[in-house]
Structure formats: C-alpha cells, structure tokens
Write a protein that holds these residues in place. Structure first.
Motif, PDB file in Angstrom:
ATOM      1  N   SER A 233       0.858  -1.183   0.000  1.00 42.57           N
ATOM      2  CA  SER A 233       0.000   0.000   0.000  1.00 42.57           C
ATOM      3  C   SER A 233       0.888   1.225   0.000  1.00 42.57           C
ATOM      4  O   SER A 233       2.055   1.170   0.409  1.00 42.57           O
ATOM      5  CB  SER A 233      -0.933   0.015   1.225  1.00 42.57           C
ATOM      6  OG  SER A 233      -0.173   0.101   2.417  1.00 42.57           O
ATOM      7  N   GLY A 234       0.334   2.329  -0.461  1.00 41.47           N
ATOM      8  CA  GLY A 234       1.104   3.562  -0.523  1.00 41.47           C
ATOM      9  C   GLY A 234       0.379   4.610  -1.333  1.00 41.47           C
ATOM     10  O   GLY A 234      -0.859   4.589  -1.432  1.00 41.47           O
ATOM     11  N   SER A 235       1.108   5.491  -1.940  1.00 39.61           N
ATOM     12  CA  SER A 235       0.497   6.603  -2.668  1.00 39.61           C
ATOM     13  C   SER A 235      -0.160   6.164  -3.972  1.00 39.61           C
ATOM     14  O   SER A 235      -1.060   6.841  -4.475  1.00 39.61           O
ATOM     15  CB  SER A 235       1.543   7.679  -2.958  1.00 39.61           C
ATOM     16  OG  SER A 235       2.591   7.162  -3.776  1.00 39.61           O
ATOM     17  N   LEU A 236       0.276   5.043  -4.536  1.00 42.74           N
ATOM     18  CA  LEU A 236      -0.276   4.562  -5.793  1.00 42.74           C
ATOM     19  C   LEU A 236      -1.261   3.418  -5.552  1.00 42.74           C
ATOM     20  O   LEU A 236      -1.121   2.673  -4.588  1.00 42.74           O
ATOM     21  CB  LEU A 236       0.857   4.078  -6.705  1.00 42.74           C
ATOM     22  CG  LEU A 236       1.917   5.120  -7.055  1.00 42.74           C
ATOM     23  CD1 LEU A 236       3.023   4.493  -7.876  1.00 42.74           C
ATOM     24  CD2 LEU A 236       1.301   6.301  -7.792  1.00 42.74           C
ATOM     25  N   PRO A 237      -2.244   3.247  -6.420  1.00 41.67           N
ATOM     26  CA  PRO A 237      -3.196   2.144  -6.257  1.00 41.67           C
ATOM     27  C   PRO A 237      -2.480   0.797  -6.307  1.00 41.67           C
ATOM     28  O   PRO A 237      -1.586   0.585  -7.122  1.00 41.67           O
ATOM     29  CB  PRO A 237      -4.134   2.309  -7.454  1.00 41.67           C
ATOM     30  CG  PRO A 237      -3.999   3.736  -7.867  1.00 41.67           C
ATOM     31  CD  PRO A 237      -2.575   4.106  -7.574  1.00 41.67           C
ATOM     32  N   GLY A 238      -2.863  -0.108  -5.432  1.00 38.20           N
ATOM     33  CA  GLY A 238      -2.278  -1.439  -5.424  1.00 38.20           C
ATOM     34  C   GLY A 238      -0.949  -1.474  -4.699  1.00 38.20           C
ATOM     35  O   GLY A 238      -0.709  -0.741  -3.740  1.00 38.20           O
ATOM     36  N   ASP A 239      -0.062  -2.334  -5.175  1.00 35.07           N
ATOM     37  CA  ASP A 239       1.240  -2.524  -4.546  1.00 35.07           C
ATOM     38  C   ASP A 239       2.270  -1.551  -5.108  1.00 35.07           C
ATOM     39  O   ASP A 239       2.198  -1.147  -6.268  1.00 35.07           O
ATOM     40  CB  ASP A 239       1.717  -3.955  -4.777  1.00 35.07           C
ATOM     41  CG  ASP A 239       0.696  -4.979  -4.318  1.00 35.07           C
ATOM     42  OD1 ASP A 239       0.146  -4.804  -3.219  1.00 35.07           O
ATOM     43  OD2 ASP A 239       0.435  -5.940  -5.060  1.00 35.07           O
ATOM     44  N   GLN A 240       3.248  -1.216  -4.271  1.00 32.89           N
ATOM     45  CA  GLN A 240       4.240  -0.209  -4.629  1.00 32.89           C
ATOM     46  C   GLN A 240       5.512  -0.881  -5.157  1.00 32.89           C
ATOM     47  O   GLN A 240       6.018  -1.834  -4.556  1.00 32.89           O
ATOM     48  CB  GLN A 240       4.577   0.641  -3.410  1.00 32.89           C
ATOM     49  CG  GLN A 240       3.355   1.134  -2.629  1.00 32.89           C
ATOM     50  CD  GLN A 240       2.417   2.000  -3.455  1.00 32.89           C
ATOM     51  OE1 GLN A 240       2.779   3.112  -3.824  1.00 32.89           O
ATOM     52  NE2 GLN A 240       1.220   1.513  -3.731  1.00 32.89           N
TER      53      GLN A 240
END
Length: 257
Positions: A233-240
């Motif tokens: 998780s993070g700033s982008l959708p899905g995995d980073q």
C-alpha cells in the motif's frame, strides 16, 4: 499480483498483495525488519516508481497515479487456465492512455494444468508483448500456494523448475520475450532448490516488504533485481514498486533490451 478467483468462489478475492499478508510474514521471518513503509525507501530514491493492480482496484484513476509519479504498472490478466480479470482490458488500456508503461501478469497455479497450457491462456488473454516501448515483458507471479497446505503446490523442486521452464519457453515462443519472474527469495530457494536455470534469462521482480532495501536475492547466482515490490500500500493504487534503473533504461527494457 493478486488471486482474484472465480476458480475458488469460497476464497475471498483479494488484491495483488493483500493475499500476500502470509507471504510478507514469511519474508519478515527471514530477516525483514523495520516498520511498514509508506514512502519510497531511501536506498532506492530516484528510481522510477510504479505499481501493480488487479480486479480488486477496479476502475483506477490513472491520471491521478501519473500525477503521483507513477511511470509503470503491471496489471493482472489471468490465473491458472480459466480466470481472466474482468477489469484487465480497461486497466491495461487506461494505464497506457495515461502515459504509463504497462505489462500483464499471470498468477501461476503449478498444481493445475501444465506450464504450456497456462502460458497459452495468458498470452491469448492479455499477456502479449510488442517492442513499441510501452509494453513490459509478460510477468509470471509464482509464490506459495494461497489455497492449500502444500506451500510449493505439491510439486517437488525439480518438477517446479520444469513447470517454470515450460511456461517460460512457451511465452518466449509466442511473444519473443522471456517472462519476468515475480517471487520472493524464500519461495525460490525453498521450492526450486535455488535453481540457477533462469538467472540469465528472466528479469527478477522481487517481493520484499517492510525493509529499507531489497535484501538477499534468490540464490542461484543472481546479482541484480529489475523490479522491487517494497510495500502493498502507498500513494499509488495497489502494490508499490520500483524499477532498478533510469527512466530511459525502463523504456529500453520495454523495447526489448
């Protein structure tokens, strides 16, 4: 990636790496320390950022992802030989329209049909490749079995290496590119006996969470990772994810370098 299964309706559908809670715990047990990352690791600052998505993310806001510095994405296309993500086409086309370099990923179930059968299904349903600079090589997501107690899908180490070889050879025959291998060091060393058969042919997409750096790579003589999935998780959708190079090198990699 994610196991979004119609194949197993009793299993709750999860995102690429939400199903990876157990995978991440295993990785943590082999020298992963620290807190959950929400930003790009300092040791990898400046590398092109990307992410991976599946049907769990549904209708992704690609322009927003682009604005948050996403440069590439892997989109889950298929699983085994009967499941195709219902969101694959719109995610794949939408990411390209937003200016992201994108590629397709297959979630392997080696205890089911052969590597050849699954490779053909994958390529027919989105796993193709073109040397136009916008398409990443097809990716093979292979990891601990999320559906049963047999972690290595009930295959011995030699049979597992043979399954991967069959999948890789068929994808290469159909597309002209060897697949990128998505895995963890622990899975690879455990389920293939640290096979070196793919080191010079397959780019490595390494999954390792909660860490400041990618850590130890799968055994077998490999020296470099190409992609690193560092958080789910993070700033982008899905995995980073990160690419181990420059933006220009990412483009050349998509072109076939």
């Amino acid at each position: 990636m994610a196991r979004d299964l119609k194949l197993f309706p009793r299993v709750h559908r999860q995102p690429f790496r939400r199903r990876s809670r157990a995978l991440a715990a295993t990785a943590a047990a082999i020298a992963i320390g620290g807190t959950v990352l929400t930003e790009v690791p300092v040791s990898a600052a400046g590398k092109p950022k990307g992410h991976d998505v599946s049907s769990h993310q549904k209708n992704v806001d690609w322009q927003s992802a682009k604005a948050k510095s996403a440069t590439f994405v892997y989109v889950k296309a298929t699983e085994s030989h009967t499941y195709r993500s219902p969101y694959f086409s719109r995610q794949y086309a939408g990411s390209r329209a937003a200016g992201l370099i994108r590629g397709a990923c297959h979630f392997a179930l080696p205890d089911r049909p052969s590597g050849i059968t699954q490779a053909r299904y994958f390529v027919r349903n989105g796993g193709a490749w073109r040397a136009e600079g916008w398409t990443l090589p097809p990716a093979l997501d292979i990891e601990y079995n999320p559906y049963g107690k047999q972690k290595c899908h009930g295959l011995g180490k030699a049979r597992m290496a043979g399954w991967i070889t069959a999948f890789s050879d068929e994808v290469n025959r159909l597309t002209g590119r060897r697949p990128v291998s998505y895995t963890t060091a622990h899975w690879w060393n455990t389920c293939t006996n640290s096979s070196s058969a793919f080191t010079s042919r397959h780019a490595l997409w390494l999954a390792r969470y909660n860490a400041a750096d990618p850590g130890a790579l799968p055994s077998g003589g490999r020296k470099l990772w190409t992609f690193w999935q560092y958080d789910n998780s993070g700033s982008l959708p899905g995995d980073q994810n990160l690419f181990n190079g420059t933006s220009a090198q990412l483009k050349r990699f998509a072109q076939g370098a």
